[in-house]
Design an enzyme around this catalytic site. Sequence first.
Site, PDB file in Angstrom:
ATOM      1  CG  HIS A 116      -2.267  -1.032   1.162  1.00  0.00           C
ATOM      2  ND1 HIS A 116      -2.342  -1.781  -0.063  1.00  0.00           N
ATOM      3  CD2 HIS A 116      -2.706  -1.482   2.140  1.00  0.00           C
ATOM      4  CE1 HIS A 116      -3.337  -2.627   0.132  1.00  0.00           C
ATOM      5  NE2 HIS A 116      -3.620  -2.615   1.344  1.00  0.00           N
ATOM      6  CG  HIS A 190      -8.101  -0.417   2.557  1.00  0.00           C
ATOM      7  ND1 HIS A 190      -8.421  -1.089   3.760  1.00  0.00           N
ATOM      8  CD2 HIS A 190      -7.053  -1.291   1.989  1.00  0.00           C
ATOM      9  CE1 HIS A 190      -8.009  -2.357   3.688  1.00  0.00           C
ATOM     10  NE2 HIS A 190      -7.110  -2.421   2.829  1.00  0.00           N
ATOM     11  CD  GLU A 310      -7.974  -3.814  -0.344  1.00  0.00           C
ATOM     12  OE1 GLU A 310      -6.881  -3.169  -0.700  1.00  0.00           O
ATOM     13  OE2 GLU A 310      -8.524  -4.601   0.637  1.00  0.00           O
TER      14      GLU A 310
END
Length: 345
Positions: A116, A190, A310
Site C-alpha cells: 500500500h 480501503h 479494493e
Amino acid sequence: MSEISINSKSELFGSMPNGEAVNCYELKNSNGIEVKIINYGATITSLKIPLKTGKIIDVVLGLDTLEDYINSYKIGGSPYFGATVGRYSGRINQGLFTLNNKVYQLEKNLNNHSLHGGNIGFSQRIWEVKKITEGENPSITLTYFSPNNESGFPGDLKVELTYTLSENNELIIDYYATTSEDTIINLTNHSYFNLEGHSETISNQDLYINSKTLIETNVDNVPTGVILDVVATPYDFSFTNKCPPKIDTSFVLYKENNFAASLNSEKNNLKMLVLTDQPTVHIYVGGKYDDQLTGKEKIKYQSNSGICFETQNYPDAPNHSHFPNSVLKKDETYLQKTVYKFEIY
C-alpha cells in the site's frame, strides 16, 4: 461547523503533530444519504444511509478522532480505515521492480515486502481540497503531490481524486494522475463496508463477485503469477453466498458493464453494487484490530466487522509481464473510476 451549502459542510477534525489542520467535509444528496471525508488520507470516515423504516445506519467502519487515525498506522496490520491507498496498492514482492532497465527499491513495510505504498503512503498524507461542487450530485475534489523518490517511487506524481454523491445513491470515486517521468501506479479506496451498521458483523450478509478466477499467492500473500479457477472452491462467489469470516484475495473480473461485486443485507433491505473499470477487486475480511484501537462511537470492532472491495490493478503487476500494465508514462494520464451504488428496497 461552517455551512458551505445545503449539500455540503466542513468542520475542523483535528490537528497534525506539526499543527497542520485537518478538516472534515460532509456531502449530502436529496435522498438523505450523507458521506464524510477528511483530507488526511482523503479518507471516508462515515457513510450514513436512511432505510425505508426511517432508521439511519452508518455503513462504513471508522474512527472518532484524527489522533485515532494517526495511531492506527502505528499498530501491526494497520486497517487503513476508509483511506485512499497509493502510490501502489497491494503488495510488491521484496519492494523491488524494474522499469526502463533500472531497478527500484521501495520501502518494505510488511514481511519484507512493500504494501500500500510503503511506510507512509497516500493514506497518511494531507491532501489539498481543490474544489467543492454544490447542488445536485455534490462532490469534493482533493489533490496530492507525491515528489520524485517518495517511498522509492520514481517521478513527481500529481494525483486528483473526486468523490461525488449522486442523486441515484451512488458514491462515485474518480482518480486522475500525471507524472514527470515513467512510474508505476495503482490507486484504490480501503473502506470497510457493513450494510447492517458499523456496530454489527457481516456474517449474515450476502456476497457476490463477478469472477471465476483469482490471483494465486504464496505464504506472504504475494502473487505467484498463476491465475486459478475458483469454481467448486471456497472462493467461488460467482453465486451468492454468505460473507466469509476471513479472506484476503484478488479476484479477476469479467468486464461486463463494469459490474464487480455486490453486498446485500436482507435484514435492512439494503444492497450495494460495486462497479469499476479496474481488472480486479481485492476482497478483504479479517483485520486484526489492536486492543488500543476503538471504533466510532466506542464500538469495539471485530475481525468480521466489515468487508473491503479494493478495486484496482493486479498486485505486484510490475513483476509479472503477463499481468495488466501498471506503468504510467510521463506523457500519459492515469484514470480510474469506481462506483458504490446503494439500493434501498
